[in-house]
Design a protein around this motif. Structure first.
Motif, PDB file in Angstrom:
ATOM      1  N   LYS A  84       0.817  -1.214   0.000  1.00 32.31           N
ATOM      2  CA  LYS A  84       0.000   0.000   0.000  1.00 32.31           C
ATOM      3  C   LYS A  84       0.856   1.272   0.000  1.00 32.31           C
ATOM      4  CE  LYS A  84      -4.149  -1.681   2.277  1.00 32.31           C
ATOM      5  NZ  LYS A  84      -5.084  -1.458   3.379  1.00 32.31           N
ATOM      6  N   CYS A  85       2.116   1.130   0.364  1.00 32.85           N
ATOM      7  CA  CYS A  85       2.997   2.299   0.505  1.00 32.85           C
ATOM      8  C   CYS A  85       3.374   2.852  -0.863  1.00 32.85           C
ATOM      9  CB  CYS A  85       4.250   1.896   1.280  1.00 32.85           C
ATOM     10  SG  CYS A  85       5.439   3.235   1.424  1.00 32.85           S
ATOM     11  N   VAL A  86       3.204   4.166  -1.022  1.00 34.20           N
ATOM     12  CA  VAL A  86       3.592   4.811  -2.286  1.00 34.20           C
ATOM     13  C   VAL A  86       4.885   5.619  -2.105  1.00 34.20           C
ATOM     14  CG1 VAL A  86       1.210   4.910  -3.118  1.00 34.20           C
ATOM     15  CG2 VAL A  86       2.158   6.849  -1.867  1.00 34.20           C
ATOM     16  N   HIS A  87       5.535   5.450  -0.944  1.00 29.38           N
ATOM     17  CA  HIS A  87       6.830   6.083  -0.664  1.00 29.38           C
ATOM     18  C   HIS A  87       6.762   7.613  -0.758  1.00 29.38           C
ATOM     19  CE1 HIS A  87       8.477   2.036  -0.612  1.00 29.38           C
ATOM     20  NE2 HIS A  87       7.691   1.822  -1.652  1.00 29.38           N
ATOM     21  N   CYS A  88       5.655   8.137  -0.214  1.00 27.83           N
ATOM     22  CA  CYS A  88       5.465   9.594  -0.252  1.00 27.83           C
ATOM     23  C   CYS A  88       6.305  10.317   0.795  1.00 27.83           C
ATOM     24  CB  CYS A  88       3.987   9.918  -0.036  1.00 27.83           C
ATOM     25  SG  CYS A  88       3.415   9.551   1.646  1.00 27.83           S
ATOM     26  N   THR A  89       6.814   9.579   1.787  1.00 27.40           N
ATOM     27  CA  THR A  89       7.690  10.059   2.872  1.00 27.40           C
ATOM     28  C   THR A  89       6.973  10.881   3.953  1.00 27.40           C
ATOM     29  OG1 THR A  89       8.491  12.168   1.960  1.00 27.40           O
ATOM     30  CG2 THR A  89       9.652  10.176   1.243  1.00 27.40           C
ATOM     31  N   ALA A  90       5.648  10.956   3.912  1.00 23.75           N
ATOM     32  CA  ALA A  90       4.930  11.750   4.926  1.00 23.75           C
ATOM     33  C   ALA A  90       5.178  11.241   6.348  1.00 23.75           C
ATOM     34  CB  ALA A  90       3.433  11.732   4.617  1.00 23.75           C
ATOM     35  N   CYS A  91       5.442   9.954   6.473  1.00 19.74           N
ATOM     36  CA  CYS A  91       5.620   9.366   7.806  1.00 19.74           C
ATOM     37  C   CYS A  91       7.033   9.560   8.355  1.00 19.74           C
ATOM     38  CB  CYS A  91       5.329   7.870   7.748  1.00 19.74           C
ATOM     39  SG  CYS A  91       6.364   7.022   6.532  1.00 19.74           S
ATOM     40  N   ILE A  92       7.984   9.903   7.522  1.00 24.41           N
ATOM     41  CA  ILE A  92       9.396   9.924   7.951  1.00 24.41           C
ATOM     42  C   ILE A  92       9.642  10.922   9.090  1.00 24.41           C
ATOM     43  CG2 ILE A  92      11.799  10.361   7.201  1.00 24.41           C
ATOM     44  CD1 ILE A  92      10.816   7.833   5.968  1.00 24.41           C
ATOM     45  N   LEU A 108      12.965   5.134  -1.683  1.00 28.94           N
ATOM     46  CA  LEU A 108      12.063   4.120  -1.144  1.00 28.94           C
ATOM     47  C   LEU A 108      12.051   4.204   0.383  1.00 28.94           C
ATOM     48  CD1 LEU A 108      12.872   0.935  -3.282  1.00 28.94           C
ATOM     49  CD2 LEU A 108      10.924   2.490  -3.508  1.00 28.94           C
ATOM     50  N   VAL A 109      10.862   4.121   0.949  1.00 30.32           N
ATOM     51  CA  VAL A 109      10.706   4.125   2.407  1.00 30.32           C
ATOM     52  C   VAL A 109      10.737   2.683   2.903  1.00 30.32           C
ATOM     53  CG1 VAL A 109       9.046   4.606   4.261  1.00 30.32           C
ATOM     54  CG2 VAL A 109       9.435   6.289   2.457  1.00 30.32           C
ATOM     55  N   SER A 110      11.453   2.462   3.995  1.00 32.25           N
ATOM     56  CA  SER A 110      11.454   1.115   4.572  1.00 32.25           C
ATOM     57  C   SER A 110      11.205   1.191   6.073  1.00 32.25           C
ATOM     58  CB  SER A 110      12.767   0.393   4.281  1.00 32.25           C
ATOM     59  OG  SER A 110      13.825   1.080   4.890  1.00 32.25           O
ATOM     60  N   VAL A 125      -0.880   9.476  10.112  1.00 31.48           N
ATOM     61  CA  VAL A 125      -0.177  10.341   9.150  1.00 31.48           C
ATOM     62  C   VAL A 125      -0.220   9.766   7.737  1.00 31.48           C
ATOM     63  CG1 VAL A 125       2.160  11.120   8.533  1.00 31.48           C
ATOM     64  CG2 VAL A 125       1.328  11.395  10.866  1.00 31.48           C
ATOM     65  N   CYS A 126      -0.284   8.447   7.633  1.00 30.03           N
ATOM     66  CA  CYS A 126      -0.197   7.819   6.316  1.00 30.03           C
ATOM     67  C   CYS A 126      -1.533   7.915   5.573  1.00 30.03           C
ATOM     68  CB  CYS A 126       0.202   6.348   6.457  1.00 30.03           C
ATOM     69  SG  CYS A 126       0.216   5.536   4.848  1.00 30.03           S
ATOM     70  N   PRO A 127      -1.540   8.624   4.445  1.00 32.82           N
ATOM     71  CA  PRO A 127      -2.799   8.784   3.710  1.00 32.82           C
ATOM     72  C   PRO A 127      -3.245   7.509   3.009  1.00 32.82           C
ATOM     73  CG  PRO A 127      -1.018  10.085   2.683  1.00 32.82           C
ATOM     74  CD  PRO A 127      -0.411   9.314   3.817  1.00 32.82           C
ATOM     75  N   TYR A 128      -2.346   6.518   2.902  1.00 38.01           N
ATOM     76  CA  TYR A 128      -2.652   5.306   2.129  1.00 38.01           C
ATOM     77  C   TYR A 128      -2.898   4.088   3.024  1.00 38.01           C
ATOM     78  CZ  TYR A 128      -1.090   8.384  -1.485  1.00 38.01           C
ATOM     79  OH  TYR A 128      -0.972   9.474  -2.316  1.00 38.01           O
ATOM     80  N   ARG A 129      -2.968   4.353   4.329  1.00 40.60           N
ATOM     81  CA  ARG A 129      -3.209   3.276   5.310  1.00 40.60           C
ATOM     82  C   ARG A 129      -2.188   2.146   5.191  1.00 40.60           C
ATOM     83  NH1 ARG A 129      -9.710   3.108   6.183  1.00 40.60           N
ATOM     84  NH2 ARG A 129      -9.900   5.329   6.437  1.00 40.60           N
ATOM     85  N   ALA A 130      -0.959   2.542   4.932  1.00 40.50           N
ATOM     86  CA  ALA A 130       0.097   1.535   4.807  1.00 40.50           C
ATOM     87  C   ALA A 130       0.695   1.163   6.163  1.00 40.50           C
ATOM     88  CB  ALA A 130       1.190   2.047   3.874  1.00 40.50           C
ATOM     89  N   MET A 131       0.405   1.946   7.193  1.00 36.71           N
ATOM     90  CA  MET A 131       0.849   1.610   8.542  1.00 36.71           C
ATOM     91  C   MET A 131      -0.393   1.169   9.320  1.00 36.71           C
ATOM     92  SD  MET A 131       4.008   2.193   8.110  1.00 36.71           S
ATOM     93  CE  MET A 131       4.578   1.666   9.720  1.00 36.71           C
TER      94      MET A 131
HETATM   95  S1  SF4 Z   1       3.114   7.896   4.757  1.00 35.45           S
HETATM   96 FE1  SF4 Z   1       2.363   5.856   4.165  1.00 35.45          FE
HETATM   97  S2  SF4 Z   1       2.507   5.801   1.936  1.00 35.45           S
HETATM   98 FE2  SF4 Z   1       3.755   7.517   2.636  1.00 35.45          FE
HETATM   99  S3  SF4 Z   1       5.824   6.635   2.842  1.00 35.45           S
HETATM  100 FE3  SF4 Z   1       4.860   6.473   4.849  1.00 35.45          FE
HETATM  101  S4  SF4 Z   1       3.949   4.406   4.873  1.00 35.45           S
HETATM  102 FE4  SF4 Z   1       4.387   4.908   2.748  1.00 35.45          FE
END
Ligand code: SF4
Ligand code: SF4
Length: 139
Positions: A84-92, A108-110, A125-131
């Motif tokens: 689901k992660c699009v590596h947008c980096t919002a969570c970093i 790439l976010v890991s 924070v994650c808009p794509y519900r990847a967390m």
């Molecule tokens: S905020 Fe969500 S989609 Fe964006 S990098 Fe983090 S885990 Fe991935």
């Protein structure tokens, strides 16, 4: 008797306070520190299991709130849903332990589970519900 697993967040000026000692001595609680992140002059986080009488736990909660320490239920697990992660980096920037990191070459976010203190900050924070996270039920 009741057990609660919680995440305690300390403001920087309370890092040196003997809070866990007071919880044991004044409220007769059993303490099991599961994870900790304490850095001078920064907000501290403890993932902690508290055990004791229901009334004592309530009083301890009031004591902590009066001090300015917040307590939230521990999430059992944080899952990084890579598909689901699009590596947008919002969570970093929100991750206090760098469990979420960016490979700048590949953009790439890991996620490194061993660095995660299960604070749950990345989830909203994650808009794509990847967390994703699961809450423990209070025992
Ligand atoms: S905020 Fe969500 S989609 Fe964006 S990098 Fe983090 S885990 Fe991935
Ligand atoms: S729950 Fe999310 S923000 Fe908190 S430490 Fe783990 S990866 Fe970082």
């Amino acid at each position: 008797m009741k057990n609660r697993k919680v995440v305690m967040t300390f403001p920087p000026h309370l890092i040196d306070e003997p809070v866990t000692y007071r919880l044991i001595k004044d409220y007769d609680l059993r303490i099991n520190i599961l994870k900790a992140r304490v850095v001078p002059r920064e907000e501290g986080r403890l993932v902690i299991e508290l055990g004791g009488k229901v009334e004592a736990l309530k009083k301890a909660e009031t004591y902590l709130a009066d001090l300015g320490i917040t307590m939230e239920p521990l999430v059992r697990e944080i899952a990084f849903l890579e598909d689901k992660c699009v590596h947008c980096t919002a969570c970093i920037p929100i991750c206090p332990t760098k469990a979420l990191s960016l490979d700048r070459k590949r953009m790439l976010v890991s996620f490194q589970n061993e660095k995660c203190i299960i604070c749950g900050l990345c989830v909203p924070v994650c808009p794509y519900r990847a967390m994703d996270m699961l809450h423990t039920d209070d025992k």
